[in-house]
Design a protein around this motif. Structure first.
Motif, short mmCIF file in Angstrom:
data_model
loop_
_atom_site.label_atom_id
_atom_site.label_comp_id
_atom_site.label_asym_id
_atom_site.label_seq_id
_atom_site.Cartn_x
_atom_site.Cartn_y
_atom_site.Cartn_z
N ARG A 1 40.69 24.23 30.61
CA ARG A 1 41.01 25.46 31.34
C ARG A 1 42.16 26.25 30.72
N LEU A 2 42.25 26.17 29.41
CA LEU A 2 43.26 26.98 28.72
C LEU A 2 42.98 28.47 28.86
N LEU A 3 41.71 28.80 29.14
CA LEU A 3 41.36 30.21 29.32
C LEU A 3 42.07 30.82 30.52
N ASN A 4 42.55 29.99 31.45
CA ASN A 4 43.26 30.50 32.62
C ASN A 4 44.57 31.19 32.25
N PHE A 5 45.06 30.92 31.03
CA PHE A 5 46.30 31.54 30.58
C PHE A 5 46.06 32.90 29.93
N MET A 6 44.78 33.24 29.73
CA MET A 6 44.43 34.55 29.18
C MET A 6 44.24 35.55 30.31
N PRO A 7 44.39 36.87 30.02
CA PRO A 7 44.02 37.86 31.02
C PRO A 7 42.59 37.61 31.49
N LYS A 8 42.32 37.79 32.77
CA LYS A 8 41.04 37.40 33.36
C LYS A 8 39.86 38.02 32.64
N HIS A 9 39.93 39.31 32.34
CA HIS A 9 38.77 39.97 31.73
C HIS A 9 38.52 39.48 30.30
N LEU A 10 39.58 39.09 29.58
CA LEU A 10 39.39 38.54 28.24
C LEU A 10 38.80 37.13 28.30
N ALA A 11 39.23 36.36 29.31
CA ALA A 11 38.67 35.02 29.50
C ALA A 11 37.19 35.11 29.83
N GLU A 12 36.81 36.11 30.62
CA GLU A 12 35.40 36.29 30.97
C GLU A 12 34.57 36.63 29.73
N MET B 1 13.08 47.65 37.24
CA MET B 1 14.45 47.60 37.71
C MET B 1 14.83 48.96 38.30
N PRO B 2 15.14 49.03 39.59
CA PRO B 2 15.60 50.30 40.16
C PRO B 2 16.86 50.78 39.44
N LYS B 3 16.95 52.08 39.22
CA LYS B 3 18.11 52.67 38.54
C LYS B 3 18.38 51.98 37.21
N ALA B 4 17.31 51.79 36.45
CA ALA B 4 17.41 51.08 35.18
C ALA B 4 18.30 51.80 34.18
N ASP B 5 18.43 53.13 34.31
CA ASP B 5 19.22 53.88 33.33
C ASP B 5 20.64 54.19 33.82
N THR B 6 21.13 53.45 34.82
CA THR B 6 22.53 53.58 35.20
C THR B 6 23.37 52.63 34.36
N CYS B 7 24.61 53.02 34.09
CA CYS B 7 25.49 52.27 33.19
C CYS B 7 25.83 50.89 33.75
N CYS B 8 25.98 49.94 32.83
CA CYS B 8 26.35 48.57 33.22
C CYS B 8 27.85 48.36 33.21
N GLY B 9 28.60 49.33 32.64
CA GLY B 9 30.06 49.21 32.59
C GLY B 9 30.59 48.71 31.28
N GLY B 10 29.69 48.37 30.33
CA GLY B 10 30.15 47.88 29.03
C GLY B 10 30.81 48.99 28.23
N ALA B 11 30.03 50.03 27.89
CA ALA B 11 30.54 51.25 27.28
C ALA B 11 31.48 50.99 26.10
N GLY B 12 30.98 50.30 25.09
CA GLY B 12 31.82 49.99 23.94
C GLY B 12 32.84 48.91 24.29
N ILE B 13 34.11 49.29 24.33
CA ILE B 13 35.17 48.35 24.72
C ILE B 13 35.77 48.75 26.08
N ASN C 1 35.03 47.70 28.96
CA ASN C 1 35.28 46.53 29.82
C ASN C 1 36.56 45.80 29.44
N ILE C 2 37.14 46.16 28.29
CA ILE C 2 38.45 45.63 27.90
C ILE C 2 39.56 46.59 28.29
N THR C 3 39.35 47.89 28.07
CA THR C 3 40.39 48.88 28.36
C THR C 3 40.45 49.27 29.83
N ASN C 4 39.32 49.20 30.53
CA ASN C 4 39.26 49.56 31.95
C ASN C 4 38.52 48.48 32.74
N PRO C 5 39.06 47.26 32.77
CA PRO C 5 38.31 46.14 33.34
C PRO C 5 37.97 46.28 34.82
#
Length: 442
Positions: A161-172, A362-374, A376-380
């Motif tokens: 569980r060393l990942l617990n010491f990382m920011p949550k979104h980076l650990a994910e 998939m309903p709303k198949a063309d809606t964004c997943c939130g990845g958008a490049g980086i 999910n790192i800059t705006n987790p």
């Protein structure tokens, strides 16, 4: 956050507060009448309900700076950089307002007015300048990550569980890291000959992150292309497409990388891309050179050659596989494939041509997943909220979720893990390649 805008001035007396080269272009906002047709399509507006986080709100702010009624400051930067740049608003807009183009130009102004400092500046410069544009450094990183995975270190890190010491979104992100298998650009020859009769010669963009984390998709792409009569070249002087740089407001570095790719692919018949964001960026290179006639003309020639792998196969024809895969899948439209390049039906038709594949809508198949490049790192926080909404529309009774962009694959893999799903995340071209391989094995 509240933004105060000075009283509107007559257009003839406007003094723009964009003080640097390459500002947002008036022609891109001129037809916007703030009708609101874009609101339902915007992920950030759906999450916040705030006007400044809607497409029409951002267009208004960008226009206000151009008219001298608003400064390029932190209050302006927040809504500009919170945009996912998913282009869904342009699809929804009755007059095709290029909000994505305006956002990218506005970010360029923000980063010149407010350069990143401290640790953010160091991290930004390291990744965008010192890592992504250099294939040898990326290969070294890939080798380290491969050692991390294969040596047992990854298992130890996760078990203790060393990942617990990382920011949550980076650990994910670490928890859904794909298996590193080695760079195609490094291992493969410059030319792979067609299997059987040669009909076309194409060049493959290997990119930066794609060649480190998703080289198996490159291998599948090469297998499918050569199977269907294409000689495949991998220009060794190509580089990162520059999308991450332009999205981050570093348009000058984006231009530098674009020039290198324009030169590298200049003599190609077609340039095949299997990453939606990269393909969209290369099809918009000319926008970076609007004040440079020579490079703009060269960019426009390249743009006509760049095509997503699914569209290329659909348009030129491909051998229908005979082997049965017997799986139930759903399809997610990557934003820069559906909204950016207008490619929707082609990957779906490829999937339906594979025997035994059952497609579930998939309903709303063309809606964004939130990845958008980086993003999910800059705006987790916003990325996770958008991902939650996306996963609510993913059918539960499917075995696989297919798509055409690596950023989406990582983000959707995170969604599958976070919300207790068990679907496998795959690239469309992988499924076609698996069917070919099974057929050859039989």
């Amino acid at each position: 956050m509240s933004i105060k805008i000075k009283q509107d001035l007559p257009c003839s007396s406007c003094i723009s507060n964009y003080l640097w080269h390459d500002p947002p272009q008036e022609k891109k906002w001129a037809d916007c009448v703030h009708c609101g047709m874009c609101l339902e399509s915007c992920p950030t507006y759906q999450q916040t309900g705030e006007e400044q986080h809607s497409p029409r709100g951002r267009v208004y702010l960008i226009k206000a700076v151009a008219e001298g009624n608003l400064q390029v400051d932190e209050d302006f930067a927040d809504p500009v950089f919170s945009c996912l740049d998913c282009r869904a608003c342009t699809t929804a807009c009755p007059v095709d307002i290029d909000v994505g183009g305006l956002i990218e130009e506005a970010r360029g102004q923000v980063r010149q007015a407010i350069p990143l400092k401290g640790w953010k500046g160091v991290v930004n410069k390291f990744f965008l300048h010192s890592l992504f544009p250099h294939s040898n450094r990326l290969n070294s990183l890939g080798s380290l990550l491969r050692f991390y995975q294969q040596s047992g270190m990854q298992k130890v890190v996760r078990k203790t569980r060393l990942l617990n010491f990382m920011p949550k979104h980076l650990a994910e992100i670490e928890s859904i890291m794909p298996e590193i298998k080695g760079s195609v650009r490094k291992k493969y020859p410059s030319v792979m000959k067609a299997k059987g009769e040669q009909n076309h010669e194409v060049a493959l963009l290997t990119g930066c992150v794609m060649d480190v984390f998703f080289s198996d998709i490159h291998k599948a792409t090469i297998n499918v292309l050569t199977r269907n009569g294409n000689d495949v070249t991998i220009p060794k002087n190509q580089t990162c497409c520059g999308a991450l740089h332009v999205h981050a407001g570093d348009r000058e570095m984006g231009r530098k990388l674009a020039k290198q790719n324009i030169t590298a692919f200049e003599h190609a018949e077609k340039v095949i891309v299997n990453a939606a964001g990269c393909g969209c960026m290369m099809q918009e290179y000319a926008e970076l050179f609007r004040d440079d006639p020579e490079w703009k003309a060269r960019a426009e020639k390249l743009e006509k050659k760049v095509v997503d792998i699914s569209k290329y196969l659909h348009d030129t024809g491909y051998e229908k596989p005979k082997a049965m895969l017997n799986t139930k899948i759903t399809y997610h439209d990557a934003c820069h494939l559906a909204h950016g390049q207008g490619v929707r039906k082609e990957p779906r038709e490829i999937l339906l041509d594979i025997p035994g594949v059952k497609m579930v809508h998939m309903p709303k198949a063309d809606t964004c997943c939130g990845g958008a490049g980086i993003y999910n790192i800059t705006n987790p926080e916003m990325a996770n909220a958008v991902l939650k909404s996306k996963m609510e529309h993913v059918p539960e009774d499917v075995e696989m979720i297919s798509m055409g962009n690596p950023g989406c694959m990582l983000q959707m893999a995170m969604g599958v893990q976070k919300y207790g799903r068990n679907q496998k995340i795959v690239h469309t071209i992988q499924l076609l390649d698996w069917a070919y391989q099974k057929e050859e094995g039989d």
